[in-house]
Design a protein around this motif. Structure first.
Motif, PDB file in Angstrom:
ATOM      1  N   SER A   1     -25.061  -0.263 106.423  1.00 27.54           N
ATOM      2  CA  SER A   1     -24.868  -1.165 107.370  1.00 27.54           C
ATOM      3  C   SER A   1     -24.114  -0.471 108.781  1.00 27.54           C
ATOM      4  O   SER A   1     -23.890  -1.211 109.641  1.00 27.54           O
ATOM      5  CB  SER A   1     -23.914  -2.403 106.978  1.00 27.54           C
ATOM      6  OG  SER A   1     -22.513  -1.999 106.845  1.00 27.54           O
ATOM      7  N   ILE A   2     -24.065   0.872 108.709  1.00 31.19           N
ATOM      8  CA  ILE A   2     -23.408   1.464 109.886  1.00 31.19           C
ATOM      9  C   ILE A   2     -24.492   1.394 110.860  1.00 31.19           C
ATOM     10  O   ILE A   2     -25.742   1.479 110.726  1.00 31.19           O
ATOM     11  CB  ILE A   2     -23.200   2.771 109.461  1.00 31.19           C
ATOM     12  CG1 ILE A   2     -21.962   3.057 108.664  1.00 31.19           C
ATOM     13  CG2 ILE A   2     -22.978   3.911 110.767  1.00 31.19           C
ATOM     14  CD1 ILE A   2     -21.929   4.427 108.045  1.00 31.19           C
ATOM     15  N   MET A   3     -23.963   0.930 112.074  1.00 32.05           N
ATOM     16  CA  MET A   3     -24.693   0.725 113.350  1.00 32.05           C
ATOM     17  C   MET A   3     -24.789   1.846 114.306  1.00 32.05           C
ATOM     18  O   MET A   3     -23.899   2.531 114.651  1.00 32.05           O
ATOM     19  CB  MET A   3     -24.415  -0.303 114.251  1.00 32.05           C
ATOM     20  CG  MET A   3     -24.208  -1.777 113.139  1.00 32.05           C
ATOM     21  SD  MET A   3     -25.788  -2.174 112.698  1.00 32.05           S
ATOM     22  CE  MET A   3     -26.425  -3.074 114.139  1.00 32.05           C
ATOM     23  N   MET A   4     -25.975   2.585 114.711  1.00 37.22           N
ATOM     24  CA  MET A   4     -26.115   3.656 115.544  1.00 37.22           C
ATOM     25  C   MET A   4     -27.402   3.244 116.402  1.00 37.22           C
ATOM     26  O   MET A   4     -28.348   2.417 116.039  1.00 37.22           O
ATOM     27  CB  MET A   4     -26.364   4.825 114.849  1.00 37.22           C
ATOM     28  CG  MET A   4     -25.006   5.279 114.048  1.00 37.22           C
ATOM     29  SD  MET A   4     -25.244   6.767 113.048  1.00 37.22           S
ATOM     30  CE  MET A   4     -25.302   8.155 114.206  1.00 37.22           C
ATOM     31  N   ASN A   5     -27.558   4.025 117.749  1.00 36.52           N
ATOM     32  CA  ASN A   5     -28.753   3.951 118.373  1.00 36.52           C
ATOM     33  C   ASN A   5     -29.466   5.390 118.113  1.00 36.52           C
ATOM     34  O   ASN A   5     -29.082   6.188 117.585  1.00 36.52           O
ATOM     35  CB  ASN A   5     -28.399   3.558 119.813  1.00 36.52           C
ATOM     36  CG  ASN A   5     -27.421   4.420 120.522  1.00 36.52           C
ATOM     37  OD1 ASN A   5     -27.584   5.700 120.328  1.00 36.52           O
ATOM     38  ND2 ASN A   5     -26.613   4.256 121.253  1.00 36.52           N
TER      39      ASN A   5
ATOM     40  N   ILE B   1     -24.210  -7.616 108.520  1.00 37.65           N
ATOM     41  CA  ILE B   1     -25.554  -6.850 107.659  1.00 37.65           C
ATOM     42  C   ILE B   1     -24.816  -6.478 106.396  1.00 37.65           C
ATOM     43  O   ILE B   1     -25.325  -6.676 105.294  1.00 37.65           O
ATOM     44  CB  ILE B   1     -25.814  -5.645 108.348  1.00 37.65           C
ATOM     45  CG1 ILE B   1     -26.593  -6.285 109.703  1.00 37.65           C
ATOM     46  CG2 ILE B   1     -26.786  -4.883 107.660  1.00 37.65           C
ATOM     47  CD1 ILE B   1     -26.937  -4.989 110.636  1.00 37.65           C
ATOM     48  N   PHE B   2     -23.758  -5.929 106.058  1.00 43.11           N
ATOM     49  CA  PHE B   2     -22.927  -5.456 104.863  1.00 43.11           C
ATOM     50  C   PHE B   2     -22.964  -6.924 103.826  1.00 43.11           C
ATOM     51  O   PHE B   2     -23.514  -6.530 102.730  1.00 43.11           O
ATOM     52  CB  PHE B   2     -21.564  -5.122 105.150  1.00 43.11           C
ATOM     53  CG  PHE B   2     -20.902  -4.802 103.794  1.00 43.11           C
ATOM     54  CD1 PHE B   2     -21.206  -4.244 102.760  1.00 43.11           C
ATOM     55  CD2 PHE B   2     -19.614  -5.647 103.752  1.00 43.11           C
ATOM     56  CE1 PHE B   2     -20.395  -3.993 101.685  1.00 43.11           C
ATOM     57  CE2 PHE B   2     -18.911  -5.732 102.612  1.00 43.11           C
ATOM     58  CZ  PHE B   2     -19.208  -5.029 101.453  1.00 43.11           C
ATOM     59  N   THR B   3     -22.476  -7.895 104.161  1.00 45.28           N
ATOM     60  CA  THR B   3     -22.332  -9.082 103.525  1.00 45.28           C
ATOM     61  C   THR B   3     -23.808  -9.514 103.025  1.00 45.28           C
ATOM     62  O   THR B   3     -24.173 -10.005 102.269  1.00 45.28           O
ATOM     63  CB  THR B   3     -21.582 -10.090 104.191  1.00 45.28           C
ATOM     64  OG1 THR B   3     -20.451  -9.800 104.656  1.00 45.28           O
ATOM     65  CG2 THR B   3     -21.515 -11.489 103.322  1.00 45.28           C
ATOM     66  N   SER B   4     -24.775  -9.441 104.132  1.00 38.22           N
ATOM     67  CA  SER B   4     -26.227  -9.823 103.795  1.00 38.22           C
ATOM     68  C   SER B   4     -27.083  -8.978 102.604  1.00 38.22           C
ATOM     69  O   SER B   4     -27.416  -9.457 101.780  1.00 38.22           O
ATOM     70  CB  SER B   4     -27.033  -9.719 104.878  1.00 38.22           C
ATOM     71  OG  SER B   4     -28.356 -10.252 104.720  1.00 38.22           O
TER      72      SER B   4
END
Length: 305
Positions: free
Chosen positions: A194-198, A154-157
């Motif tokens: 782009s950090i992933m959390m729920n 996601i960061f690269t995107s």
């Protein structure tokens, strides 16, 4: 109050809205989200948790990260921060260049893209090349979860398609409101988005703001009472870009959205909330997430008004 039953009612009542809204296509990775996803999590100051939907599923927090960077920057710079970023609603889209040029490169608030880029630059001045790790560690601290990380894809995107954000940072650089190398700052900014959390992790991460700046479990002070008040007030007035007034009108809670489909909200002295649904309204906020929070405050009476 029977929060489990209330969450089930909300899940039933939002079903008719799944035909509305659309996935964000300007970040290709976000356009791949499952448009039928929905999750909602509540966690109270005494540790009770209530969840519904895909509450274990992680998504990119995007602009919710602005709450954490603003908290860190405010802690380090205090009132001095406001010489470089304001604290008024913008009334314009989150990535607007027009207002920024008109106001000589000083973003209106820290929750629009330009403002968050400035707070990231402020943190880069303190932490240097470790700025992203310090932001990530702070998020892990307030979430009480050391497993939280960013998604490199996601960061690269975002890095490959974030042309408007490059325009914003270069415009601010031309007004001398960016002090560090442009590429370093923008990469740190995209990484934090782009950090992933729920929804469980995000709801928990808001508890210090629901508790006047203190972690309700460890009792440690994350930020003082006065600064927690400032952060919550900006979440109410600026947390949803040019739809912030409408969110305050319909939901009536301090909150912050992200184009990844998440919205966090705070019920002062009671709980942190997070809702997730990836299809967005025209303002870039989760359409179903906003409706779910409106239903929540209507059913519970837990608005600040």
């Amino acid at each position: 109050m029977d929060f489990n039953n209330i969450l089930k009612e909300i899940q039933d009542e939002i079903q008719k809205y799944f035909t509305r809204g659309k996935l964000p296509d300007y970040i290709p990775m976000l356009a791949q989200a499952d448009e039928n996803d929905f999750a909602m999590s509540l966690i109270t100051l005494d540790g009770e948790e209530f969840n519904i939907g895909c509450s274990d599923k992680k998504f990119s927090i995007q602009s919710i990260s602005k709450v954490y960077t603003f908290t860190l920057a405010l802690e380090h710079y205090s009132k001095q921060l406001y010489t470089r970023v304001g604290h008024e609603p913008s009334g314009d889209p989150f990535n607007s260049l027009v207002q920024l040029e008109y106001e000589s490169g000083i973003p209106r608030n820290p929750f629009i893209n330009a403002g968050a880029i400035v707070t990231t630059d402020c943190l880069s001045s303190i932490y240097g090349e470790n700025a992203f790790n310090e932001i990530l560690n702070f998020i892990r601290k307030v979430s009480n979860d050391t497993t939280i990380a960013n998604d490199e894809e996601i960061f690269t995107s975002e890095l490959g398609h974030g042309f408007r954000n490059f325009a914003l940072i270069n415009l601010m650089k031309s007004y001398s409101n960016i002090k560090n190398p442009v590429d370093d700052v923008i990469q740190t900014y995209f990484k934090q988005c782009s950090i992933m959390m729920n929804t469980k992790q995000l709801a928990k991460s808001m508890l210090f703001l629901a508790n006047h700046g203190k972690d309700p479990f460890s009792k440690s002070t994350i930020i003082n009472v006065s600064k927690a008040k400032r952060i919550n007030s900006l979440m109410l007035t600026c947390g949803h870009y040019d739809a912030s007034g409408d969110f305050a009108y319909r939901v009536g809670l301090p909150g912050k959205s992200g184009v990844g489909g998440g919205i966090v909200a705070v019920v002062p002295k009671k709980m942190g909330i997070c809702v997730y649904s990836p299809k967005l309204n025209k303002h870039g906020n989760s359409l179903i997430g906003t409706k779910a929070l409106e239903l929540f405050t209507t059913k519970t009476g837990l608005s600040i008004f």
